[in-house]
Scaffold this motif. Sequence first.
Motif, PDB file in Angstrom:
ATOM      1  N   THR A  76       0.849  -1.192   0.000  1.00 41.07           N
ATOM      2  CA  THR A  76       0.000   0.000   0.000  1.00 41.07           C
ATOM      3  C   THR A  76       0.884   1.243   0.000  1.00 41.07           C
ATOM      4  OG1 THR A  76      -0.116  -0.246   2.391  1.00 41.07           O
ATOM      5  CG2 THR A  76      -2.025  -0.964   1.140  1.00 41.07           C
ATOM      6  N   ALA A  77       0.344   2.330  -0.522  1.00 46.81           N
ATOM      7  CA  ALA A  77       1.122   3.567  -0.563  1.00 46.81           C
ATOM      8  C   ALA A  77       0.242   4.726  -0.112  1.00 46.81           C
ATOM      9  CB  ALA A  77       1.629   3.806  -1.973  1.00 46.81           C
ATOM     10  N   ASN A  78       0.863   5.883   0.039  1.00 46.95           N
ATOM     11  CA  ASN A  78       0.140   7.050   0.542  1.00 46.95           C
ATOM     12  C   ASN A  78      -1.010   7.488  -0.372  1.00 46.95           C
ATOM     13  OD1 ASN A  78       1.778   7.101   2.742  1.00 46.95           O
ATOM     14  ND2 ASN A  78       3.252   8.521   1.813  1.00 46.95           N
ATOM     15  N   ASP A  79      -0.845   7.235  -1.662  1.00 48.77           N
ATOM     16  CA  ASP A  79      -1.905   7.661  -2.589  1.00 48.77           C
ATOM     17  C   ASP A  79      -3.073   6.669  -2.608  1.00 48.77           C
ATOM     18  OD1 ASP A  79      -0.748   5.534  -3.824  1.00 48.77           O
ATOM     19  OD2 ASP A  79      -0.469   6.511  -5.765  1.00 48.77           O
ATOM     20  N   GLU A  80      -3.090   5.766  -1.612  1.00 48.48           N
ATOM     21  CA  GLU A  80      -4.189   4.812  -1.471  1.00 48.48           C
ATOM     22  C   GLU A  80      -4.184   3.706  -2.514  1.00 48.48           C
ATOM     23  OE1 GLU A  80      -8.156   6.297  -0.315  1.00 48.48           O
ATOM     24  OE2 GLU A  80      -7.146   5.553   1.479  1.00 48.48           O
TER      25      GLU A  80
ATOM     26  N   GLU B 148      10.253   3.611  -3.587  1.00 44.65           N
ATOM     27  CA  GLU B 148       8.808   3.818  -3.401  1.00 44.65           C
ATOM     28  C   GLU B 148       8.087   4.215  -4.691  1.00 44.65           C
ATOM     29  OE1 GLU B 148       6.315   4.706  -0.770  1.00 44.65           O
ATOM     30  OE2 GLU B 148       7.214   3.071   0.359  1.00 44.65           O
ATOM     31  N   ASN B 149       8.770   5.071  -5.465  1.00 42.03           N
ATOM     32  CA  ASN B 149       8.075   5.599  -6.645  1.00 42.03           C
ATOM     33  C   ASN B 149       8.051   4.621  -7.815  1.00 42.03           C
ATOM     34  OD1 ASN B 149      10.698   5.680  -7.401  1.00 42.03           O
ATOM     35  ND2 ASN B 149      10.856   7.909  -7.538  1.00 42.03           N
TER      36      ASN B 149
ATOM     37  N   HIS C 143      -5.761   1.582  -8.530  1.00 43.67           N
ATOM     38  CA  HIS C 143      -5.943   2.954  -8.061  1.00 43.67           C
ATOM     39  C   HIS C 143      -7.411   3.186  -7.749  1.00 43.67           C
ATOM     40  CE1 HIS C 143      -2.001   4.661  -8.790  1.00 43.67           C
ATOM     41  NE2 HIS C 143      -1.949   3.943  -9.888  1.00 43.67           N
TER      42      HIS C 143
END
Lengths: 336, 111
Positions: A143-147, A179-180, A213
């Motif tokens: 999971t990442a910050n942008d959901e 991460e990116n 997304h």
Amino acid sequence: MNKLKLDVENYRNLLKQYITTHDETSLYQAEQFSKVSMQHNISPEEIIHVHIEALKDLYPHLPSEVDDSMNFLLEAMISYGLAYQEFQSLREKQLELKSEISVAANMQKTLLSTVKPTINGIDIGAISVPANQMNGDYYHFVTANDESLGIAVADVIGKGIPAALAMSMIKYSMDSFPENQRFPSDILKNLNRVVERNVDPSMFITMFYGLYHPATSSFVYSSAGHEPGFFYNAKKDTYEEIQGKGLVLGVTNDTTYEEFEIKVKKDDKIILLTDGVTECRLGDRFIERDEVLEVIKSYIHLPAQEAVESVYKHFERLQDFQLRDDFTLIIIQKNV
Amino acid sequence: MNINLEVEIVEQDSTAIVLLAGEIDAYTAPKLKEALLPLAKQQGLLIEVNLEKVNYMDSTGLGVFISALKATKESGSELKLVQLQDRVKRLFEITALDSIITIDSTVRGGK
């Protein structure tokens, strides 16, 4: 040694009883005596020694030839004694190995453990059952910050410890990517290089990587020769294969992976699996992929976690069912 | 379930025909590897593996063909698979190995 002395006495009595009465029970007791001796790690030549002692006790005037022959027998049994000792130490070693493997299996479980994320509007179910002690299948949620939600499913060729070690390598490589770098085609391309450089030529890994997304309802994925999953289109009420051809990881170092996209709408479902699911056997018969899909369909109305567990239990309950390969099944459904 | 794998090799000139019958799985794959790798390491050989009588193969079998393919690339030989049953062919298709190994599924003489 006290115990053994007691045993000599016991043995002498049994022998005497047998010689004088030819009683079956003393024969049975002799058998028990050998069992107890085994338990106390007493070697065959020690038993013969006990026999000689008992015989001399009972018949002090034994012809010297018999006495000699007994000593001869004693020598002849020495190799059996050594074999017995070896057996003992092998048995200990085997127990040691068994416990080491179970430690490794537990460690693998901890290393590869993944947390099923809670994401609004998405219901996720996942199950992975190893055919042996260690699992060569692997799934992971990122999971990442942008959901966004990354889903990796991988299957190492073969089973057991080599497969499990290769899996740990995949997991660590994935963790080390920045991460990116979350696009499926990049992830597979990089993992392919890692696998190609680091594993035996006959070993390879199949892998599916998808990125969902929630904001755009888009599911982008790439496949490295992985068993295709299914996409349930709620509006059309149809199941389609999730197509996405790509070469398995670890074969050539310059492989690139195409990216595909699915728009996920309300009540649509994504079903991901490994070939352990589609290569199930009933006795001599294979369970066909269509049958697998039928079984999945019959439980798909359930909450995702309950559904994947029910599918596995369904197969497990079938008579003559054998799990020949590790079994992994993931269901993701969009609820809003 | 004691299904075995039979391996027969017919060599003529610069072609080796490998006839397989049975199942290729974790138990039988070492036997296949033992037969196939020495051929793949020979120079300038065409290795034609006939899979007509192979009704089951798992990923271990794919692994053997991958290492044979890698070996032929080093030795300048060629690996070709012929007459695959659908179930086996599907494995090569899903894994996209059919894009790097020559596969000919037409029935012999049927071309």
